[in-house]
Write a protein that holds these residues in place. Structure first.
Motif, PDB file in Angstrom:
ATOM      1  N   ASN A  76      33.644  39.364  52.103  1.00 20.59           N
ATOM      2  CA  ASN A  76      32.539  40.131  52.679  1.00 20.59           C
ATOM      3  C   ASN A  76      32.551  41.562  52.175  1.00 20.59           C
ATOM      4  N   ALA A  77      33.772  42.138  52.096  1.00 18.67           N
ATOM      5  CA  ALA A  77      33.878  43.530  51.674  1.00 18.67           C
ATOM      6  C   ALA A  77      33.395  43.696  50.238  1.00 18.67           C
ATOM      7  N   ASN A  80      29.670  43.575  50.141  1.00 17.83           N
ATOM      8  CA  ASN A  80      29.085  44.832  50.611  1.00 17.83           C
ATOM      9  C   ASN A  80      29.071  45.891  49.510  1.00 17.83           C
ATOM     10  N   TYR A 156      29.660  55.410  59.790  1.00 18.85           N
ATOM     11  CA  TYR A 156      30.458  54.507  58.956  1.00 18.85           C
ATOM     12  C   TYR A 156      30.887  55.183  57.665  1.00 18.85           C
ATOM     13  N   ASP A 389      14.993  46.240  59.532  1.00 21.02           N
ATOM     14  CA  ASP A 389      16.328  45.812  59.077  1.00 21.02           C
ATOM     15  C   ASP A 389      16.463  44.302  58.881  1.00 21.02           C
ATOM     16  N   TYR A 460      23.617  40.924  54.911  1.00 19.41           N
ATOM     17  CA  TYR A 460      24.514  39.901  55.433  1.00 19.41           C
ATOM     18  C   TYR A 460      25.170  39.149  54.278  1.00 19.41           C
ATOM     19  N   THR A 462      27.088  36.444  54.774  1.00 21.35           N
ATOM     20  CA  THR A 462      26.980  35.036  55.150  1.00 21.35           C
ATOM     21  C   THR A 462      25.832  34.932  56.139  1.00 21.35           C
TER      22      THR A 462
ATOM     23  N   LEU B   3      37.830  34.187  59.798  1.00 19.38           N
ATOM     24  CA  LEU B   3      36.497  33.895  59.309  1.00 19.38           C
ATOM     25  C   LEU B   3      36.188  32.408  59.409  1.00 19.38           C
ATOM     26  N   LYS B 131      33.077  46.808  66.232  1.00 16.27           N
ATOM     27  CA  LYS B 131      33.324  45.970  65.066  1.00 16.27           C
ATOM     28  C   LYS B 131      34.230  44.818  65.456  1.00 16.27           C
ATOM     29  N   SER B 200      21.861  38.898  66.663  1.00 13.81           N
ATOM     30  CA  SER B 200      22.616  39.403  65.512  1.00 13.81           C
ATOM     31  C   SER B 200      22.639  40.918  65.480  1.00 13.81           C
ATOM     32  N   CYS B 201      23.626  41.435  64.768  1.00 11.98           N
ATOM     33  CA  CYS B 201      23.697  42.875  64.519  1.00 11.98           C
ATOM     34  C   CYS B 201      22.844  43.149  63.289  1.00 11.98           C
ATOM     35  N   GLU B 203      22.279  46.477  62.152  1.00 14.48           N
ATOM     36  CA  GLU B 203      22.572  47.752  61.498  1.00 14.48           C
ATOM     37  C   GLU B 203      23.902  47.579  60.796  1.00 14.48           C
ATOM     38  N   TYR B 204      23.893  47.763  59.484  1.00 12.05           N
ATOM     39  CA  TYR B 204      25.080  47.490  58.678  1.00 12.05           C
ATOM     40  C   TYR B 204      26.312  48.203  59.258  1.00 12.05           C
ATOM     41  N   GLY B 206      29.856  47.552  58.172  1.00  8.83           N
ATOM     42  CA  GLY B 206      31.127  47.357  57.495  1.00  8.83           C
ATOM     43  C   GLY B 206      31.429  45.913  57.179  1.00  8.83           C
ATOM     44  N   ASP B 207      32.695  45.659  56.875  1.00  6.33           N
ATOM     45  CA  ASP B 207      33.118  44.401  56.256  1.00  6.33           C
ATOM     46  C   ASP B 207      32.467  43.150  56.848  1.00  6.33           C
ATOM     47  N   ASN B 208      32.633  42.953  58.151  1.00  6.66           N
ATOM     48  CA  ASN B 208      32.193  41.687  58.729  1.00  6.66           C
ATOM     49  C   ASN B 208      30.891  41.803  59.520  1.00  6.66           C
ATOM     50  N   HIS B 209      30.041  42.679  59.035  1.00  7.08           N
ATOM     51  CA  HIS B 209      28.722  42.859  59.645  1.00  7.08           C
ATOM     52  C   HIS B 209      28.029  41.516  59.867  1.00  7.08           C
ATOM     53  N   SER B 210      28.125  40.648  58.870  1.00  2.53           N
ATOM     54  CA  SER B 210      27.382  39.388  58.972  1.00  2.53           C
ATOM     55  C   SER B 210      28.034  38.398  59.932  1.00  2.53           C
ATOM     56  N   ASP B 211      29.217  38.719  60.421  1.00  4.34           N
ATOM     57  CA  ASP B 211      29.834  37.850  61.433  1.00  4.34           C
ATOM     58  C   ASP B 211      29.593  38.362  62.844  1.00  4.34           C
ATOM     59  N   MET B 212      28.897  39.471  62.950  1.00  6.54           N
ATOM     60  CA  MET B 212      28.649  40.028  64.282  1.00  6.54           C
ATOM     61  C   MET B 212      27.419  39.343  64.886  1.00  6.54           C
ATOM     62  N   VAL B 213      27.513  38.033  64.931  1.00  8.47           N
ATOM     63  CA  VAL B 213      26.414  37.218  65.426  1.00  8.47           C
ATOM     64  C   VAL B 213      26.902  36.469  66.660  1.00  8.47           C
TER      65      VAL B 213
END
Lengths: 568, 406
Positions: A76-77, A80, A156, A389, A460, A462, B3, B131, B200-201, B203-204, B206-213
């Motif tokens: 993921n990092a 990004n 951030y 967004d 995103y 994923t 993950l 996060k 879902s989140c 607003e970006y 960091g690393d696991n933004h897309s897992d903040m669901v």
């Protein structure tokens, strides 16, 4: 001199020296003060930046082929970092300087009938600042990378351990590069127009560059200060953006968009200017509603300063502010719509050559139309709350930035290429590249509207399996688009070496840059150009002997058809 | 949580809930399901703009294609003269779109007010974003990692962030709001459809933004919500306002009374929601409402805005670094309680009388039939998923039915 000699001198084949052969060697380019060479160097630079950022885009699209990111195996990092670098390099190192600094540098002084820009040394400095700024962006890549998104949102960007300081410093330097170009163009247009060229005898490309210069000068300093404050916050903890020290992270968004919204118009206005020229020349038709187009550029530039808050409808700013920003945002739609209607009216009763520049110009109208109209969904408050967004926004701004600016850049490059290098490109392959860009682009970004509206958030790595088909269409489209871009560049580069040689004015254009040889001499014009109507195509006639259009005054009287007066 | 287990959980969720596996059959083409009171309005405005834009776009493209074919370059044919401007025509195509834009603006703003002005009786759920997960705290102090709502019961989410910017987005509700560190933002929802919806989140972060669901569950009744979340037994002593009361005794009661009389500082018992005139050190004056953000600021930076009638600089010291975000949340809960004790001071037996026969005296529902799913997810997730698997089919058909009773 007899008329025939002048004719040959002005429009004939340039076996004499030109700006490319005027001097040789690395230093003759590196230290040149010639606006044409600086324009070419900018073009090489921004194209390299675009191709690099384009590769990042393809990595991003490949990663999104499957919903769990297992295809590329990027963490993921790492994902990004990919989308951040794609955005940051595209915006700061490519789109903002692309048309003004590359095409504008080459064309603007010649359109004015001038020998160079007002401050040639500042012009060269601006280019080197671009090189250093872009270098800093790349250093960030090597120093832990950059993963903030191109917007550097606090807090951030304060806490992430990656190369934010390098990248923001790079963007800061690039800002100065942009300011210097703006100052140069502003002064040049004000002071160096050829005798007889009033404001309303300027080609519309110059109006749009002038409007762009105003934004560059007024808005970019705000970005500079904001990025310096961000660096100070990171290194010294001054407590302006960081809530830990009583700062306000939303303040950063206000500062950032106070620049970056006007910057959107830095990106699109020059593109609109290019399209105004392309449509008129290749339809051989006077531009319709000259003053409406000219003033709409200025109107867009000024209104662009008042709408930054529409990027922040969900940021927590007050309800009343949101309503005000929504209302002002709608006003920007009008001048943009006016331009589109005027371009269409220009085609009426024209003689439309569907060559490569025209194909790109028509693509522009199509894509910018979608980009502009989808902006309405985002200016409307309640629909924006839903769409903000999501991929809908991603698709919207790519339609404007890529469908608009990139298409206009390619159209402009094909249009002025014979002037720049004295050779014609392969028109068939040029049109194929346009078709690939057009089809690939639509395939990439149209599915993103639907998935965005159905709830796919941006940035995103994923995503929910629901969106897989849309992402896969989009990825296929991205590769087609990439192929089109590479083909366009290949056609252009091939033409430099093997293209058919052309003379001064192969298209029958009427603005002053076509009254020089192709490529132009070091001093631009061998003779003082005849300042006339920039859209008076009826004053130019084709000369078979020279294979060039020549001004009626110089044409061989025996072959000149009668002048058809134009209704006004 | 790693993950892979998150992905497993996601896969599990999407297979269990047809609504999130693919586009719902009853949803409009451009949207997820329509599940909140203002979602239909948003959809309607969207489609109005969509069709108007489509018509304009088709006209533009049709004109372009027609002109390009009709006036394409032919040998020996030059361009024909025609007027190069026409002011009435240009004014016409400037003004007509302007009228449409005013209409869009008006519809959008009107719909937006609906989404931003909560009903007075809205349930207040506190949201803590960090996060990379969500925490939802209900008025009785219970906490879940997924959001549980009751159909047709309006709710106001009061949101804070523990670290950086986040944004809470529920596509089926068409509602979104950023979560900003250092202040509270709020999001208002009136759910109108039973189901499970993606949250879902946006607003970006960091690393696991897309897992903040996570998921928003809308239940048919309070009892169903209570059962499916397996909330802790009602703790009569540990409701948020009670913690706040203890904190007031320790930190505040020296200067603030709760009997309506002014002490060194203003009395606290009726201060919530009050309009106050305030001034700052620079002498600026304005009127504020005592809300979450003002209380927070007054605790952390008492000197910034001072209520008219009290002197500047304030005698109050800053509690920055001494009271945590949770403490401030408790204090706010206490201020709300003081304003209207009857609303919060509900005994468990009264609550049960009102809401649920299926709930036993400890507030736990009788176990449903079927095997317990394997571990790897939170309690409340498994439980609710299981419930839905067993009884979802029948209950979703009979509106108003209570799955717990079965």
């Amino acid at each position: 001199m007899a008329t025939a000699e002048i004719r040959n001198e002005l429009f004939g084949h340039a076996d004499k020296q030109n700006y490319l052969t005027h001097s040789r060697g690395f230093l003759s380019w590196a230290l040149t003060l010639d606006h044409k060479r600086i324009g070419i160097m900018y073009l090489v630079g921004v194209s390299a930046a675009m191709l690099l950022a384009g590769v990042f885009a393809l990595v991003v699209r490949t990663h999104l082929w499957v919903n769990d990111g297992s295809l590329t195996g990027l963490s993921n990092a790492a994902y990004n970092q990919m989308f951040t670098l794609h955005g940051a390099i595209m915006v700061f190192a490519f789109i903002i300087p692309s048309i003004p600094a590359a095409l504008g540098n080459f064309v603007l002084p010649m359109m004015l009938g001038a020998k160079d820009v007002a401050f040639p040394r500042l012009n060269l400095l601006s280019f080197y600042l671009w090189v250093f700024g872009t270098g800093f962006l790349l250093i960030a890549l090597l120093n832990g990378g950059l993963d903030t998104g191109w917007t550097f949102y606090t807090p951030y960007s304060i806490e992430t351990s990656s190369g934010v300081v390098y990248a923001t410093f790079g963007a800061f330097i690039l800002g100065f590069s942009s300011i210097f170009t703006g100052v140069n163009f502003l002064v040049t247009v004000n002071t160096m127009r050829a005798r007889g060229m009033g404001w309303f005898k300027m080609p519309l490309f110059l109006w749009s560059l002038y409007a762009t210069a105003i934004i560059q000068i007024l808005a970019t300093p705000v970005l500079g200060i904001t990025l310096l404050l961000l660096i100070a916050e990171r290194t010294l903890g001054v407590g302006i953006f960081d809530p830990v020290y009583g700062g306000d992270p939303v303040l950063f968004q206000h500062f950032f968009w106070f620049y970056s919204h006007p910057a959107v118009y830095i990106m699109i206005l020059p593109g609109m200017g290019v399209i105004s020229e392309l449509i008129a020349v290749h339809a051989q038709k006077r531009i319709f509603g000259y003053s409406f187009i000219a003033f709409s550029s200025v109107a867009i530039a000024l209104l662009g300063f008042l709408v930054w808050g529409h990027h922040m409808f969900t940021s927590g700013q007050s309800t009343v502010m949101n309503v005000i920003f929504s209302a002002i945002t709608f006003t920007v739609a009008i001048p943009s719509a006016v331009k589109v209607f005027n371009w269409l009216s220009t085609l009426y009763k024209g003689s439309i050559a569907l060559n490569t520049p025209m194909c790109f110009a028509l693509s522009f109208i199509f894509l910018f139309g979608i980009g502009g109209l989808t902006g309405l969904f985002l200016a409307t408050l309640n629909t924006d709350i839903h769409l903000h967004d999501t991929y809908f926004v991603v698709a919207h701004f790519h339609f404007v930035m890529v469908g608009g600016t990139l298409t206009a850049l390619f159209g402009g490059l094909f249009h002025w290429w014979p002037k720049m290098f004295g050779r014609m490109y392969n028109d068939f392959l040029g049109r194929i590249s346009c078709l690939l860009v057009f089809a690939g682009f639509n395939l990439t970004f149209f599915p993103q509207f639907v998935m965005g509206s159905r709830g796919m958030p941006r940035r995103y790595a994923t995503y929910d399996p629901e969106f897989i088909p849309f992402h896969q269409w989009s990825t296929i489209g991205a590769f087609v688009l990439g192929l089109g871009v590479v083909l366009a560049y290949a056609v252009l580069v091939y033409a430099i070496f093997y293209g058919r040689k052309v003379t001064g004015n192969p298209y029958g254009a009427a603005s002053l840059e076509w009254q020089s040889s192709s490529p132009p001499s070091f001093h631009n014009f061998e003779h003082k150009p005849v300042v006339d109507d920039p859209y008076g195509y009826e004053d130019w006639v084709y000369d078979e002997q020279l294979d060039s259009y020549v001004h009626r005054e110089f044409a061989d009287p025996g072959t000149v058809p009668e002048r058809v007066p134009v209704a006004h | 949580m790693s993950l892979s287990s998150e992905m497993l959980l996601l896969a599990q969720r999407t297979t269990m809930y047809p609504s999130s596996e693919q586009h719902a059959a009853d949803a409009p083409y451009w949207f997820a399901e329509t599940a909140s009171s203002f979602a239909p309005t948003v959809d309607r405005v969207f489609y109005v703009i969509f069709w108007v834009s489509t018509v304009f776009f088709l006209i533009i493209v049709a004109a372009m294609v027609y002109l390009c074919i009709k006036y394409r370059r032919r040998p020996g044919v030059t361009s024909q003269p025609s007027p190069s401007h026409n002011t009435p025509l240009e004014l016409f195509w400037s003004i007509v779109p302007s009228i449409l834009l005013v209409w869009f603006f008006y519809e959008g703003a009107k719909g937006y007010f609906e989404m931003r002005i909560p009903r007075d009786d809205a349930e207040e759920i506190h949201v803590i974003a960090k996060k990379w997960n969500w925490q939802f705290i209900y008025p009785n102090g219970d906490t879940t990692s997924e959001l549980h709502l009751v159909i047709d019961k309006p709710v106001k989410l009061i949101m804070e962030s523990e670290d950086i910017l986040h944004s809470l987005f529920i596509s089926a509700f068409r509602q979104k709001m950023d979560v900003v560190p250092g202040r509270y933002t709020y999001l208002y929802i009136e759910p109108t459809k039973r189901g499970v919806f993606r949250l879902s989140c946006t607003e970006y972060c960091g690393d696991n933004h897309s897992d903040m669901v996570t998921w928003a569950h809308v239940h048919l009744s309070e009892a169903e919500r209570h059962a499916e979340t397996k909330w802790d037994p009602w703790d009569e002593k540990n409701r948020p306002w009670q913690s706040g009361e203890r904190l007031v005794r320790i930190h505040c009661s020296g200067c603030h009374n709760i009997d309506g009389k002014r002490n060194i500082g203003p009395a606290l018992n009726d201060i919530w929601g009050k309009e106050e005139s305030v001034y700052n050190a620079a002498g600026q004056r304005r009127t504020i409402t005592v809300d979450e953000n003002y209380v927070r600021e007054s605790i952390l930076q008492p000197d910034v805005w001072i209520v008219e009638g009290f002197e500047s600089p304030s005698k109050m010291q800053s509690f920055e670094g001494r009271l945590s975000n949770d403490d401030i949340r408790f204090l706010i809960a206490y201020l709300k309680y003081l304003k209207d004790p009857a609303k919060y001071d509900v005994e468990l037996k009264d609550w049960m009388k009102e809401h649920g026969e299926g709930v036993d005296s400890e507030g736990v529902v009788a176990p449903a039939n079927g095997p317990e799913p394997a571990g790897g997810a939170t309690d409340d997730t498994n439980n609710s998923a299981n419930q839905d698997q067993n009884s979802g089919e029948t209950t979703s058909d009979s509106a108003g039915g209570d799955p717990v009773i079965e």
